[in-house]
Design a protein around this motif. Structure first.
Motif: not given
Length: 318
Positions: A122-140
């Motif tokens: 099951c894939i959960e998807l969020k859509v954000k701009n690139t900066d927010h994608v990076i911050q989302t990854l860094l914040n786990h």
């Protein structure tokens, strides 16, 4: 070991939700049970894992250190459980955070393929701009990202998905619409409608302009690509978006692509994930399916795919 997988799971849920009550709801536990489990876990480790800011819990230094290691243990435990119950190894949930262009033009077909070939993933998807994608990854807060443009953060790993290029465009009745080419002086004196600061498209655009044009008159900035295209189509502005975003409007004559030979507008879409995430068979499955999807269309040189008028527009992973 004195701590349990349940305590790791509670810690990860509280870190994700930044709230004991929200974590309790996610785990189908009582709020008091979550609080007790978290308190016991911190006592066992002899470390404070969270800092309280009103009703919000944010990770402490030790909490940030522990988070990727806890997620890795939980993922491994899940795979062991699936294996012992004779379930397919590619099972479970994987969260993806993607910028607008890949979310709209790449992921629908990719997710459909995953659903077809791996129904237990099951894939959960969020859509954000690139900066927010990076911050989302860094914040786990997600396990896999898809971004546009450059990545300069050494804490993340990157693998190319495909190459595209940005297009500078205008309405059919703009003064530049019939020009054989548009020079730097004309670009400098135009009014622009662009993606917001933090978007990968905006970063690529500004990088292309750097050192060539001192000042760009940005009239409006928008997150929504459809609004941006509509404004340009109905006004005397210039816009700049990935080819994938505007190819339909170009073919219908709603927008006109401008020839800008002085600019390098190459644009890349990439998978990114946290360096500390370790091995993840679900992530590897997504990357492999994306590679197969891209390679298949490249081999067929399917010009109709994604409405691209050039067969080299969809490049294989490398």
């Amino acid at each position: 070991m004195k701590y349990s997988l349940r305590q790791l799971s509670v810690f990860d849920a509280v870190a994700s939700q930044e709230s004991v009550s929200a974590a309790a709801k996610k785990l189908s536990m009582t709020q008091s049970a979550v609080s007790m489990s978290l308190s016991q876990f911190e006592n066992i480790l002899d470390r404070q894992l969270f800092i309280r800011q009103g009703n919000r819990l944010t990770l402490s230094y030790w909490g940030r250190w522990l988070r990727p290691k806890a997620k890795k243990l939980l993922q491994d435990a899940q795979q062991i459980e699936f294996g012992l119950h004779d379930q397919h190894i590619i099972s479970g949930h994987l969260s993806i955070c993607a910028s607008q262009t890949p979310a709209e033009y790449i992921l629908p077909e990719l997710i459909s393929k995953i659903d077809e070939n791996f129904p237990n993933l099951c894939i959960e998807l969020k859509v954000k701009n690139t900066d927010h994608v990076i911050q989302t990854l860094l914040n786990h807060q997600c396990e896999l990202g898809i971004i546009e443009g450059r990545l300069d953060d050494s804490r993340l790993l990157q693998e190319k998905l495909m190459d595209d290029h940005l297009i500078i465009f205008c309405s059919p009745f703009h003064p530049y619409a019939n020009n054989e080419s548009v020079n730097l002086s004309q670009l400098e004196h135009a009014k622009w409608v662009l993606r917001e600061v933090g978007a990968g498209t905006r970063c690529t655009f500004e990088g292309a302009m750097h050192g060539l044009i001192d000042h760009i008159d940005v009239w409006k900035s928008y997150e929504n690509v459809s609004v941006l295209k509509a404004l340009v189509a109905n006004g005397l502005y210039l816009g700049c978006l990935p080819h994938l975003d505007i190819v339909d409007a170009l073919e219908k004559g709603q927008l006109v692509a401008l020839n800008t030979p002085d600019l390098n507008l190459r644009h890349r879409l990439s998978f990114v994930w946290h360096k500390d995430a370790g091995d993840n068979p679900l992530r590897d499955c997504i990357l492999l399916e994306a590679k197969r999807l891209v390679s298949r269309h490249e081999k067929k040189q399917d010009k109709a795919y994604l409405n691209l008028p050039y067969p080299a527009g969809f490049k294989a992973l490398s």
